[in-house]
Design an enzyme around this catalytic site. Sequence first.
Site, PDB file in Angstrom:
ATOM      1  N   LEU A  57       2.679  -7.835   5.783  1.00 13.62           N
ATOM      2  CA  LEU A  57       3.308  -6.673   5.137  1.00 13.62           C
ATOM      3  C   LEU A  57       2.797  -5.421   5.829  1.00 13.62           C
ATOM      4  O   LEU A  57       1.595  -5.249   6.021  1.00 13.62           O
ATOM      5  CB  LEU A  57       2.953  -6.620   3.650  1.00 13.62           C
TER       6      LEU A  57
ATOM      7  N   ASP B 109       6.961   7.617  -9.893  1.00 12.82           N
ATOM      8  CA  ASP B 109       6.939   8.780 -10.789  1.00 12.82           C
ATOM      9  C   ASP B 109       6.789   8.331 -12.244  1.00 12.82           C
ATOM     10  O   ASP B 109       7.311   7.278 -12.629  1.00 12.82           O
ATOM     11  CB  ASP B 109       8.246   9.572 -10.608  1.00 12.82           C
TER      12      ASP B 109
ATOM     13  N   HIS C 173      -2.566   7.830 -14.167  1.00 11.92           N
ATOM     14  CA  HIS C 173      -2.738   7.591 -12.730  1.00 11.92           C
ATOM     15  C   HIS C 173      -3.519   6.296 -12.489  1.00 11.92           C
ATOM     16  O   HIS C 173      -3.226   5.554 -11.553  1.00 11.92           O
ATOM     17  CB  HIS C 173      -3.429   8.785 -12.074  1.00 11.92           C
TER      18      HIS C 173
HETATM   19  C1  FPP Z   1       3.718  10.720 -10.161  1.00 12.09           C
HETATM   20  O1  FPP Z   1       3.565  10.720 -11.547  1.00 12.09           O
HETATM   21  C2  FPP Z   1       2.584  10.134  -9.499  1.00 12.09           C
HETATM   22  C3  FPP Z   1       1.756  10.767  -8.629  1.00 12.09           C
HETATM   23  C4  FPP Z   1       1.915  12.176  -8.220  1.00 12.09           C
HETATM   24  C5  FPP Z   1       0.590  10.096  -8.042  1.00 12.09           C
HETATM   25  C6  FPP Z   1       0.799   8.662  -7.645  1.00 12.09           C
HETATM   26  C7  FPP Z   1      -0.511   8.017  -7.681  1.00 12.09           C
HETATM   27  C8  FPP Z   1      -0.728   6.758  -8.091  1.00 12.09           C
HETATM   28  C9  FPP Z   1       0.337   5.807  -8.456  1.00 12.09           C
HETATM   29  C10 FPP Z   1      -2.127   6.334  -8.228  1.00 12.09           C
HETATM   30  C11 FPP Z   1      -2.776   5.606  -7.144  1.00 12.09           C
HETATM   31  C12 FPP Z   1      -2.095   5.445  -5.857  1.00 12.09           C
HETATM   32  C13 FPP Z   1      -2.596   4.690  -4.848  1.00 12.09           C
HETATM   33  C14 FPP Z   1      -1.867   4.611  -3.561  1.00 12.09           C
HETATM   34  C15 FPP Z   1      -3.821   3.909  -5.021  1.00 12.09           C
HETATM   35  P1  FPP Z   1       3.517  12.131 -12.283  1.00 12.09           P
HETATM   36  O2  FPP Z   1       2.107  12.545 -12.412  1.00 12.09           O
HETATM   37  O3  FPP Z   1       4.401  13.090 -11.568  1.00 12.09           O
HETATM   38  O4  FPP Z   1       4.120  11.753 -13.666  1.00 12.09           O
HETATM   39  P2  FPP Z   1       4.988  12.708 -14.628  1.00 12.09           P
HETATM   40  O5  FPP Z   1       6.242  13.047 -13.874  1.00 12.09           O
HETATM   41  O6  FPP Z   1       5.252  11.824 -15.796  1.00 12.09           O
HETATM   42  O7  FPP Z   1       4.131  13.885 -14.938  1.00 12.09           O
END
Ligand code: FPP
Length: 250
Positions: free
Chosen positions: A134, A23, A40
Amino acid sequence: MPAPATEQPSARPVPRHVAVIMDGNGRWAQQRSLPRAAGHRAGARTVRSTIEYSVRRGVTALTLFAFSSENWLRPAEEVGLLMQLFLEALDREVAELDANDVRLRFIGDRARLAPALVDRMSAAEERTADHRRLDLVVAVAYGGRWDLTQAAKRLMGMAQAGTLDPQLLDETALAGCLTTAGREQPDLFIRTGGERRISNFLLWDLAYTELWFTDTLWPDFDESIYESALEDFAGRQRRFGRTAAQLQAS
Ligand code: FPP
């Protein structure tokens, strides 16, 4: 991904299975006056370094929450971008996961994903199916409640078909119908980004998992923060319902 050597085993217990809610990508971008997409993309780089460090530290299973059932509620543009990122990451990383003995699997509601993405996911799973160093599981369009519900549906189908006596339904039978069936339960759960909640992640599987939270935003999650989580885990006493005295005696 360079082939990382597993570090010398230390006397400190290392979690075999680590589950992570990644997150904070959006806030990381916002702090830099960048579009959320940049957060992202930075988060995707952290996924790679986290996989590498997990292997080096002897973690044998890693489950990453990439997109939840509730994330469909985000603006369509962001959802589209995340799906595009998953596709790109698959195309970019699968050969290296394959070369490094990493098995890649996905859990979640594939019916909600684009067929092109589902095809690539299945191909990646097939390509890495024999790997053992893994066990990497990425949760996409996943929710713990969704998983329990689809398991209940399967069990009811078995009961209707006469292959399951409802009186004999037990925890093992239910666990066997979850998308996480056959995997060990997570030993350590990590959530970055400051929130202290499970957010519909592995509801069944986290029953006895040690929980660890950090304010660090996911793109900034590095080896030293990961190491803090592992160090904290090593100091925990896991009793699984028993008393401390029972544990000392065993
Ligand atoms: C949460 O941050 C993150 C996500 C909803 C997406 C996770 C995706 C990635 C880490 C990118 C790529 C993943 C893979 C498996 C290649 P948020 O957007 O909720 O952040 P915020 O809470 O600060 O708004």
